[in-house]
Write a protein that holds these residues in place. Sequence first.
Motif, PDB file in Angstrom:
ATOM      1  N   ASN A 155      10.398  10.546 -21.349  1.00  0.00           N
ATOM      2  CA  ASN A 155      10.002  11.701 -20.438  1.00  0.00           C
ATOM      3  C   ASN A 155      11.090  11.380 -19.146  1.00  0.00           C
ATOM      4  OD1 ASN A 155       7.765  12.761 -21.438  1.00  0.00           O
ATOM      5  ND2 ASN A 155       6.671  10.725 -21.396  1.00  0.00           N
ATOM      6  N   VAL A 156      12.364  10.433 -19.517  1.00  0.00           N
ATOM      7  CA  VAL A 156      13.036  10.535 -18.298  1.00  0.00           C
ATOM      8  C   VAL A 156      14.167  11.671 -18.112  1.00  0.00           C
ATOM      9  CG1 VAL A 156      14.889   8.774 -17.650  1.00  0.00           C
ATOM     10  CG2 VAL A 156      12.794   7.896 -18.765  1.00  0.00           C
ATOM     11  N   THR A 157      14.540  12.366 -19.210  1.00  0.00           N
ATOM     12  CA  THR A 157      15.629  13.305 -19.176  1.00  0.00           C
ATOM     13  C   THR A 157      15.206  14.482 -18.145  1.00  0.00           C
ATOM     14  OG1 THR A 157      15.840  12.951 -21.444  1.00  0.00           O
ATOM     15  CG2 THR A 157      16.862  14.599 -20.531  1.00  0.00           C
ATOM     16  N   LYS A 158      15.913  14.787 -17.642  1.00  0.00           N
ATOM     17  CA  LYS A 158      15.973  16.082 -16.653  1.00  0.00           C
ATOM     18  C   LYS A 158      16.093  17.336 -17.487  1.00  0.00           C
ATOM     19  CE  LYS A 158      17.051  13.723 -12.404  1.00  0.00           C
ATOM     20  NZ  LYS A 158      17.793  13.618 -11.238  1.00  0.00           N
ATOM     21  N   ALA A 159      15.422  18.378 -16.877  1.00  0.00           N
ATOM     22  CA  ALA A 159      15.431  19.708 -17.811  1.00  0.00           C
ATOM     23  C   ALA A 159      17.071  20.183 -17.843  1.00  0.00           C
ATOM     24  CB  ALA A 159      14.835  20.774 -16.941  1.00  0.00           C
ATOM     25  N   VAL A 168      23.247  13.067 -26.297  1.00  0.00           N
ATOM     26  CA  VAL A 168      22.782  14.054 -24.996  1.00  0.00           C
ATOM     27  C   VAL A 168      22.611  15.368 -25.478  1.00  0.00           C
ATOM     28  CG1 VAL A 168      23.963  15.424 -23.191  1.00  0.00           C
ATOM     29  CG2 VAL A 168      24.672  12.977 -23.596  1.00  0.00           C
ATOM     30  N   ILE A 169      21.321  16.044 -25.439  1.00  0.00           N
ATOM     31  CA  ILE A 169      20.850  17.145 -26.098  1.00  0.00           C
ATOM     32  C   ILE A 169      19.599  17.715 -25.245  1.00  0.00           C
ATOM     33  CG2 ILE A 169      19.261  16.109 -27.150  1.00  0.00           C
ATOM     34  CD1 ILE A 169      19.941  17.575 -29.836  1.00  0.00           C
ATOM     35  N   ASP A 170      19.326  18.839 -25.375  1.00  0.00           N
ATOM     36  CA  ASP A 170      18.019  19.728 -24.935  1.00  0.00           C
ATOM     37  C   ASP A 170      17.003  19.092 -25.922  1.00  0.00           C
ATOM     38  OD1 ASP A 170      16.191  21.223 -23.954  1.00  0.00           O
ATOM     39  OD2 ASP A 170      17.110  22.902 -24.453  1.00  0.00           O
ATOM     40  N   ASP A 171      16.323  18.081 -25.292  1.00  0.00           N
ATOM     41  CA  ASP A 171      15.325  17.461 -26.169  1.00  0.00           C
ATOM     42  C   ASP A 171      14.127  18.437 -26.423  1.00  0.00           C
ATOM     43  OD1 ASP A 171      16.405  15.028 -25.851  1.00  0.00           O
ATOM     44  OD2 ASP A 171      15.102  14.500 -24.143  1.00  0.00           O
ATOM     45  N   LYS A 172      13.885  19.434 -25.578  1.00  0.00           N
ATOM     46  CA  LYS A 172      12.625  20.100 -25.814  1.00  0.00           C
ATOM     47  C   LYS A 172      13.076  21.759 -26.623  1.00  0.00           C
ATOM     48  CE  LYS A 172       9.932  17.808 -22.740  1.00  0.00           C
ATOM     49  NZ  LYS A 172       8.939  17.977 -21.448  1.00  0.00           N
ATOM     50  N   GLY A 173      14.313  22.334 -26.339  1.00  0.00           N
ATOM     51  CA  GLY A 173      14.557  23.464 -26.696  1.00  0.00           C
ATOM     52  C   GLY A 173      15.850  23.484 -27.503  1.00  0.00           C
ATOM     53  N   SER A 186      29.710  21.793 -30.876  1.00  0.00           N
ATOM     54  CA  SER A 186      29.964  22.861 -31.848  1.00  0.00           C
ATOM     55  C   SER A 186      30.717  24.102 -30.667  1.00  0.00           C
ATOM     56  CB  SER A 186      28.957  23.497 -32.256  1.00  0.00           C
ATOM     57  OG  SER A 186      28.035  24.521 -31.401  1.00  0.00           O
ATOM     58  N   PRO A 187      31.462  25.069 -31.322  1.00  0.00           N
ATOM     59  CA  PRO A 187      32.172  26.074 -30.323  1.00  0.00           C
ATOM     60  C   PRO A 187      30.964  26.749 -29.385  1.00  0.00           C
ATOM     61  CG  PRO A 187      32.915  26.357 -32.329  1.00  0.00           C
ATOM     62  CD  PRO A 187      31.624  25.150 -32.679  1.00  0.00           C
ATOM     63  N   LYS A 188      29.779  26.859 -29.933  1.00  0.00           N
ATOM     64  CA  LYS A 188      28.792  27.669 -29.202  1.00  0.00           C
ATOM     65  C   LYS A 188      28.178  26.778 -28.028  1.00  0.00           C
ATOM     66  CE  LYS A 188      27.605  30.703 -33.153  1.00  0.00           C
ATOM     67  NZ  LYS A 188      26.670  31.443 -33.776  1.00  0.00           N
ATOM     68  N   GLU A 189      28.283  25.473 -28.141  1.00  0.00           N
ATOM     69  CA  GLU A 189      27.394  24.492 -27.363  1.00  0.00           C
ATOM     70  C   GLU A 189      28.384  23.936 -26.108  1.00  0.00           C
ATOM     71  OE1 GLU A 189      24.235  22.405 -30.189  1.00  0.00           O
ATOM     72  OE2 GLU A 189      26.279  21.992 -30.595  1.00  0.00           O
ATOM     73  N   GLU A 235      29.923   4.433 -16.787  1.00  0.00           N
ATOM     74  CA  GLU A 235      28.880   5.413 -16.213  1.00  0.00           C
ATOM     75  C   GLU A 235      29.384   6.946 -16.275  1.00  0.00           C
ATOM     76  OE1 GLU A 235      28.187   4.285 -12.238  1.00  0.00           O
ATOM     77  OE2 GLU A 235      26.745   2.631 -12.771  1.00  0.00           O
ATOM     78  N   PHE A 236      28.396   8.001 -16.345  1.00  0.00           N
ATOM     79  CA  PHE A 236      28.734   9.446 -16.151  1.00  0.00           C
ATOM     80  C   PHE A 236      27.586  10.086 -16.034  1.00  0.00           C
ATOM     81  CE2 PHE A 236      27.680   7.766 -20.333  1.00  0.00           C
ATOM     82  CZ  PHE A 236      26.641   8.360 -20.725  1.00  0.00           C
ATOM     83  N   ASP A 237      28.005  11.535 -15.430  1.00  0.00           N
ATOM     84  CA  ASP A 237      26.973  12.334 -15.236  1.00  0.00           C
ATOM     85  C   ASP A 237      27.167  13.396 -16.162  1.00  0.00           C
ATOM     86  OD1 ASP A 237      26.254  10.877 -12.986  1.00  0.00           O
ATOM     87  OD2 ASP A 237      27.272  12.145 -11.560  1.00  0.00           O
ATOM     88  N   PHE A 238      25.985  14.160 -16.677  1.00  0.00           N
ATOM     89  CA  PHE A 238      26.067  15.095 -17.608  1.00  0.00           C
ATOM     90  C   PHE A 238      24.942  16.089 -17.445  1.00  0.00           C
ATOM     91  CE2 PHE A 238      23.081  11.772 -19.667  1.00  0.00           C
ATOM     92  CZ  PHE A 238      22.072  12.677 -20.009  1.00  0.00           C
ATOM     93  N   LYS A 239      25.344  17.285 -17.716  1.00  0.00           N
ATOM     94  CA  LYS A 239      24.374  18.406 -17.758  1.00  0.00           C
ATOM     95  C   LYS A 239      24.741  19.259 -18.905  1.00  0.00           C
ATOM     96  CE  LYS A 239      25.585  21.758 -14.743  1.00  0.00           C
ATOM     97  NZ  LYS A 239      25.850  22.323 -13.572  1.00  0.00           N
ATOM     98  N   ILE A 240      23.559  19.800 -19.307  1.00  0.00           N
ATOM     99  CA  ILE A 240      23.630  20.748 -20.537  1.00  0.00           C
ATOM    100  C   ILE A 240      22.893  22.067 -20.276  1.00  0.00           C
ATOM    101  CG2 ILE A 240      24.383  19.179 -22.329  1.00  0.00           C
ATOM    102  CD1 ILE A 240      21.254  19.254 -23.003  1.00  0.00           C
ATOM    103  N   PRO A 241      23.165  23.240 -20.915  1.00  0.00           N
ATOM    104  CA  PRO A 241      22.295  24.312 -20.818  1.00  0.00           C
ATOM    105  C   PRO A 241      21.322  24.237 -21.737  1.00  0.00           C
ATOM    106  CG  PRO A 241      24.261  24.783 -22.185  1.00  0.00           C
ATOM    107  CD  PRO A 241      24.455  23.442 -21.604  1.00  0.00           C
ATOM    108  N   LYS A 242      20.311  25.167 -21.799  1.00  0.00           N
ATOM    109  CA  LYS A 242      19.177  25.481 -22.758  1.00  0.00           C
ATOM    110  C   LYS A 242      19.752  25.481 -24.072  1.00  0.00           C
ATOM    111  CE  LYS A 242      14.735  27.455 -23.693  1.00  0.00           C
ATOM    112  NZ  LYS A 242      14.055  26.203 -23.777  1.00  0.00           N
ATOM    113  N   GLY A 243      19.570  24.438 -25.052  1.00  0.00           N
ATOM    114  CA  GLY A 243      19.632  24.649 -26.474  1.00  0.00           C
ATOM    115  C   GLY A 243      21.011  23.969 -26.946  1.00  0.00           C
ATOM    116  N   SER A 244      21.504  23.187 -25.947  1.00  0.00           N
ATOM    117  CA  SER A 244      22.547  22.562 -26.359  1.00  0.00           C
ATOM    118  C   SER A 244      22.635  21.093 -26.865  1.00  0.00           C
ATOM    119  CB  SER A 244      23.724  22.476 -24.965  1.00  0.00           C
ATOM    120  OG  SER A 244      24.980  22.379 -25.526  1.00  0.00           O
TER     121      SER A 244
END
Length: 230
Positions: free
Chosen positions: A147-151, A112-117, A215-218, A77-86
């Motif tokens: 449609n389960v992924t949070k923003a 794990v990805i930003d599905d829409k951006g 990647s280094p930017k993500e 189990e794990f919690d994860f969070k990404i910024p836009k475009g990552s």
Amino acid sequence: MKKLLIPCLLLSAMAVATPPDKKPKWTALFNGKEIKGWHSYHKDGVVGWSIEDGALTPDGTGGDLVTDKEYENFELEFDFKIPKGSNSGVVYKIIDSPDIKSTYMSGPEYQVIDDKGYLDGDGKPYKLKDTQLTGANYDMIPPADMNVTKAPGEWNKGRIVVNNNHVEHYLNGKKMVDYEYGSDDWKQLVAKSKFANWPYAKPHAKGKIALQNHSPKERVWYRNVQIREL
């Protein structure tokens, strides 16, 4: 005169109840305070990963973070969070060998990805395939619900179950992927994928687990990472 026989107690009444099997205990792979039991892929120690507000996060200089220990049957189990475009992922069944360039070349990945951006290397919007969306078995099996992924910027909860080659991915409490690792169906999918000529294509019972620095930017953040062996 016939002798009277004293009735015996029923065996069922005499039987001592068998205590239920003890459930496996959860073990924290990251306690929010220190990075122990991990190393950067192909490195001796941890490089480029740090702790920020109780979460693991990379700065792009150290590659993927890999467990020191191998696991076979487990629930993670794990919690994860990404910024836009990552973009990131949790990779399992990794063969930690110097001749294998990347973790995902030997083990399946919980995407794990930003599905829409998501953006490509030039910073332009990138159209993802269904098999590249969050919760997917990356590039193999799409998530059951798009449609389960949070923003971006919000915390999601992931779960991976591997038990005798039966694999399940969960996202925010919902089952997203269900497959038989090493089965004929799985082999057919691999044969049509980019993994066909990599160590990924040869089923193996156990391996290490990695948190991906794509990647280094993500950027990405992971917290409440825990496992129990089955």
